[in-house]
Each structure stands twice: as C-alpha cells, then as structure tokens.
Design an enzyme around this catalytic site. Sequence first.
Site, PDB file in Angstrom:
ATOM      1  N   ARG A 164       0.836  -1.217   0.000  1.00 14.63           N
ATOM      2  CA  ARG A 164       0.000   0.000   0.000  1.00 14.63           C
ATOM      3  C   ARG A 164       0.872   1.270   0.000  1.00 14.63           C
ATOM      4  NH1 ARG A 164      -2.350  -3.699  -1.047  1.00 14.63           N
ATOM      5  NH2 ARG A 164      -4.227  -4.567  -0.122  1.00 14.63           N
ATOM      6  N   SER A 235     -11.254  -1.101   3.496  1.00 10.61           N
ATOM      7  CA  SER A 235     -10.442  -1.331   4.701  1.00 10.61           C
ATOM      8  C   SER A 235      -9.902   0.014   5.178  1.00 10.61           C
ATOM      9  CB  SER A 235      -9.253  -2.245   4.382  1.00 10.61           C
ATOM     10  OG  SER A 235      -9.735  -3.440   3.831  1.00 10.61           O
ATOM     11  N   GLU A 331      -5.070   3.122   6.280  1.00  8.97           N
ATOM     12  CA  GLU A 331      -4.877   2.993   4.825  1.00  8.97           C
ATOM     13  C   GLU A 331      -5.526   4.201   4.135  1.00  8.97           C
ATOM     14  OE1 GLU A 331      -5.803  -0.878   3.017  1.00  8.97           O
ATOM     15  OE2 GLU A 331      -6.680   0.228   1.346  1.00  8.97           O
TER      16      GLU A 331
HETATM   17  C1  LIG Z   1     -15.640  -0.896  -0.816  1.00  9.19           C
HETATM   18  C2  LIG Z   1     -14.182  -0.623  -1.041  1.00  9.19           C
HETATM   19  C3  LIG Z   1     -13.307  -1.681  -1.216  1.00  9.19           C
HETATM   20  C4  LIG Z   1     -11.934  -1.446  -1.445  1.00  9.19           C
HETATM   21  N1  LIG Z   1     -11.120  -2.509  -1.620  1.00  9.19           N
HETATM   22  C5  LIG Z   1      -9.789  -2.312  -1.846  1.00  9.19           C
HETATM   23  C6  LIG Z   1      -8.907  -3.423  -2.053  1.00  9.19           C
HETATM   24  O1  LIG Z   1      -9.337  -4.569  -2.071  1.00  9.19           O
HETATM   25  N2  LIG Z   1      -7.591  -3.160  -2.248  1.00  9.19           N
HETATM   26  C7  LIG Z   1      -7.096  -1.876  -2.256  1.00  9.19           C
HETATM   27  O2  LIG Z   1      -5.876  -1.729  -2.439  1.00  9.19           O
HETATM   28  N3  LIG Z   1      -7.902  -0.808  -2.073  1.00  9.19           N
HETATM   29  C8  LIG Z   1      -9.231  -0.986  -1.872  1.00  9.19           C
HETATM   30  N4  LIG Z   1     -10.059   0.079  -1.674  1.00  9.19           N
HETATM   31  C9  LIG Z   1      -9.490   1.444  -1.691  1.00  9.19           C
HETATM   32  C10 LIG Z   1      -9.639   2.160  -3.058  1.00  9.19           C
HETATM   33  O3  LIG Z   1     -10.517   1.462  -3.878  1.00  9.19           O
HETATM   34  C11 LIG Z   1      -8.298   2.313  -3.767  1.00  9.19           C
HETATM   35  O4  LIG Z   1      -7.354   2.946  -2.960  1.00  9.19           O
HETATM   36  C12 LIG Z   1      -8.429   3.109  -5.077  1.00  9.19           C
HETATM   37  O5  LIG Z   1      -7.239   3.022  -5.815  1.00  9.19           O
HETATM   38  C13 LIG Z   1      -8.784   4.578  -4.860  1.00  9.19           C
HETATM   39  O6  LIG Z   1      -9.107   5.136  -6.121  1.00  9.19           O
HETATM   40  P1  LIG Z   1      -9.805   6.545  -6.224  1.00  9.19           P
HETATM   41  O7  LIG Z   1      -9.834   6.935  -7.655  1.00  9.19           O
HETATM   42  O8  LIG Z   1     -11.117   6.502  -5.539  1.00  9.19           O
HETATM   43  O9  LIG Z   1      -8.774   7.456  -5.424  1.00  9.19           O
HETATM   44  P2  LIG Z   1      -9.089   8.683  -4.446  1.00  9.19           P
HETATM   45  O10 LIG Z   1      -9.702   8.161  -3.195  1.00  9.19           O
HETATM   46  O11 LIG Z   1      -9.811   9.732  -5.182  1.00  9.19           O
HETATM   47  O12 LIG Z   1      -7.605   9.174  -4.129  1.00  9.19           O
HETATM   48  C14 LIG Z   1      -6.752   8.395  -3.326  1.00  9.19           C
HETATM   49  C15 LIG Z   1      -5.407   9.121  -3.228  1.00  9.19           C
HETATM   50  O13 LIG Z   1      -4.764   9.091  -4.496  1.00  9.19           O
HETATM   51  C16 LIG Z   1      -4.547  10.426  -4.981  1.00  9.19           C
HETATM   52  N5  LIG Z   1      -4.853  10.395  -6.413  1.00  9.19           N
HETATM   53  C17 LIG Z   1      -6.029  10.061  -6.999  1.00  9.19           C
HETATM   54  N6  LIG Z   1      -5.924  10.127  -8.336  1.00  9.19           N
HETATM   55  C18 LIG Z   1      -4.642  10.530  -8.603  1.00  9.19           C
HETATM   56  C19 LIG Z   1      -3.923  10.803  -9.796  1.00  9.19           C
HETATM   57  N7  LIG Z   1      -4.486  10.685 -11.013  1.00  9.19           N
HETATM   58  N8  LIG Z   1      -2.632  11.211  -9.689  1.00  9.19           N
HETATM   59  C20 LIG Z   1      -2.037  11.339  -8.465  1.00  9.19           C
HETATM   60  N9  LIG Z   1      -2.680  11.105  -7.314  1.00  9.19           N
HETATM   61  C21 LIG Z   1      -3.969  10.699  -7.371  1.00  9.19           C
HETATM   62  C22 LIG Z   1      -5.490  11.320  -4.182  1.00  9.19           C
HETATM   63  O14 LIG Z   1      -4.968  12.638  -4.050  1.00  9.19           O
HETATM   64  C23 LIG Z   1      -5.548  10.584  -2.852  1.00  9.19           C
HETATM   65  O15 LIG Z   1      -4.454  10.927  -2.033  1.00  9.19           O
HETATM   66  C24 LIG Z   1     -11.428  -0.117  -1.474  1.00  9.19           C
HETATM   67  C25 LIG Z   1     -12.328   0.954  -1.302  1.00  9.19           C
HETATM   68  C26 LIG Z   1     -13.686   0.713  -1.093  1.00  9.19           C
HETATM   69  C27 LIG Z   1     -14.619   1.867  -0.947  1.00  9.19           C
END
Ligand SMILES: Cc1cc2nc3c(=O)[nH]c(=O)nc-3n(C[C@H](O)[C@H](O)[C@H](O)COP(=O)(O)OP(=O)(O)OC[C@H]3O[C@@H](n4cnc5c(N)ncnc54)[C@H](O)[C@@H]3O)c2cc1C
Length: 337
Positions: A164, A235, A331
Amino acid sequence: MSIQENVPLSSLTTLRVGGRARFVAECRTKEDVQEALLYAREHSLPWSVLGEGSNVLAGDNGYQGIILLVRIPGITETAHNGAVLLSVGAGVNWDTLVRDAAARTLWGLENLAGIPGTVGAAPVQNIGAYGAEVKDTLHEVHAIDASTGKERIFTNTECAFGYRESRFKKEPNLIITSVSFLLSKDGTPQVGYKDLANALAEGVDLSSPESIGDAVRAIRTRKFPDLTQVGTAGSFFKNPTISEEAYTSLKKRYPDLPGFPNEHGVKVPLAFILDHVLNLRGYTEGNVSLFERQPLVLVTQDGATADEVDAFAHSVAERVMRATGIKIEREVRNFPS
Ligand SMILES: Cc1cc2nc3c(=O)[nH]c(=O)nc-3n(C[C@H](O)[C@H](O)[C@H](O)COP(=O)(O)OP(=O)(O)OC[C@H]3O[C@@H](n4cnc5c(N)ncnc54)[C@H](O)[C@@H]3O)c2cc1C
C-alpha cells in the site's frame, strides 16, 4: 476543462463526509491538468487531486482550493515483446479496465476485479487483493510534475512500490495522467488465496480472466458493504507487520492468530484482532461502525461527520494498542493530506 464551485466533498467521496470544495475542475486531458494548475497558480489557490474518492477521508472544513478531478479516458492496446501493453487514461474506472482486459482474454488484472476507484489512483497505494497487486503488471506511469508543468515517465522500479505504498504517496506534485500494464495472452489462474481456493473446491469456474474476475466480484459483494447504501472507504486500516518476537508472544495468548512472514517480520490480519481479540465486529459509535461482515471495513450512516470518523478510528486504534501493543496505521488518507 470545466470548473464547478462550492461542491460538497461528501458527493465526491465514498465515505460521504466532508465540507465543501471551493472549486472542482474536471480534467479530461493532460492539457486540462496543466490548465487547472495554471488556474491555481494565477488565483493563488492550493490544489489537490481526486479520482473517485474511495480512499480518502475529507475534512468537515472542506477545501478552500481547487480539486483536479482526473477523468482522462481511453484504453489502447499494442503488442510488446510477445505480451500486450494496455495504455490506460488515469480517469478510467479500475473495474472497467479489469473487465476490458478480460474481454480481450488478457491475464494479470483479474484478481483485482471489483476494487473501486480510478486507474490513476491505483499506483498511488499499489492496490492489492486476492494475492495480486498493481505492481505485478504495471509497466509505466505517466504523470505531470506540478512543480514544472512537464510530463514525466516512471518505470515500475522507479515507482518504489511496497505494501500500500509508492513514491506517489510521498510526492503529491506528481499527477498521474495514464498508466500502462503489461499483460499476457496465455497466463495461468492465481487461485492460491484462501477465498479463491475455497471457490475452486466448490466447483466455481476459475479457468479464464473473465471467470476469475466474476468470482472475485462475487466474493467481494459478500464481504464489502454496498456503496449505494452506506458510506465506506473499504479497509480503513492497513494490516500491521510486527516483529517475530511480538508475533510469538501474541500467538501464545491467541493460538489461532494467523501470521504471514515477510521481509520485515510477520504480517497479521487486523480483522482477526478486531474480531477475536477485541470483539469489535459491528461495533458502533453514533453514525460510524465497523462492518458486521468484515470488521476492517468502516462504514458511515447519513449524518456522519469527518470528525466523528476520525474520533472513531482513534478509539479503535487505541483499543488495538492497549490489547496487543500493536500501533496500527490508516490505509485511508486524509483529504486534503
Ligand atoms: C468498498 C471498497 C473496497 C476497497 N477494496 C480495496 C482493495 O481490495 N484493495 C485496495 O488496495 N484498495 C481498496 N479500496 C481502496 C480504493 O478502492 C483504492 O485505494 C483506489 O485506488 C482509490 O481510487 P480513487 O480513484 O477513488 O482514489 P481517491 O480516493 O480519489 O484518491 C486516493 C489518493 O490518491 C490520490 N490520487 C487520486 N488520483 C490521482 C492521480 N491521477 N494522480 C495522483 N494522485 C492521485 C489522491 O490525491 C488521494 O491521495 C477499497 C475501497 C472501497 C470503498
């Protein structure tokens, strides 16, 4: 690039809490990203990046700057030394990519099916599930460096991936615009992870990227809350890695405690501690709970605030510390960080 004003962060994040953002710029091209950065500079505004907001806790005070909402589309395929390279816009939904790769019978992403969020955010925390991580197939990351406005390209090694973790967490000046993945036309199923091994034993078809993706989505639907019903960021905490001595001592008190040795010690599933040591499955304070079916997942009900989530998470972390001596880390990232 289109700019909206006064947008509730609760509508941009899956935890559904947070005050208002002063400006939100939807960026559909890398030029839009550059334009939004210029707008921020010209108006002396702080800026920050969001994908689908599924891994952030947005503060109740909102954000007095401009949020770059990365929505760059596109998936293109090219041949690459006998394998296939998919170059993907950072705004593509992650599971849309997993389905697209499976439809092309490309192996490598199927165990990561059903993870919410965008492709651009996937390398930031090196998303992982069911025995796979994004680093396993990632080829290159293209990003705009906000400190120069110029594009930079990072190889897999240069991304400095860990559990992570990646360099992008430490260098928020890097705005990811596209990611490429090296996928194989003739892979083999990776079904060693417990839930998938059980599915295989029950006769579930796990012979293709498509069927594995479907099986993973079905498992996830049973484990995770429905994003349309409650707020959640999945998580909330990382699984901690503790020293071998600490593990041996805890194992004496809790003989069923699972442990997975790694280069830094022994990784323990926090869900086991929350459930079997602390009895916190379904634990609720006000509008915030640990999910009944998976206590590592925090859920919010309508009316929850970011401060409430923060206090709840502190209280859980303190209980873990008191009972086991383990310091747990979040996380989910605070937004703005
Ligand atoms: C129900 C659920 C289940 C999940 N299961 C998992 C799992 O199994 N494994 C796992 O690893 N994660 C999991 N996650 C967490 C999440 O899905 C991941 O971390 C995902 O990659 C976040 O994507 P996002 O576009 O929503 O990012 P955001 O939440 O919008 O951003 C996350 C971070 O990344 C940065 N960011 C976003 N886009 C960019 C970009 N283009 N360039 C630079 N920085 C950027 C943001 O500034 C922020 O700091 C889960 C979340 C939920 C809600």
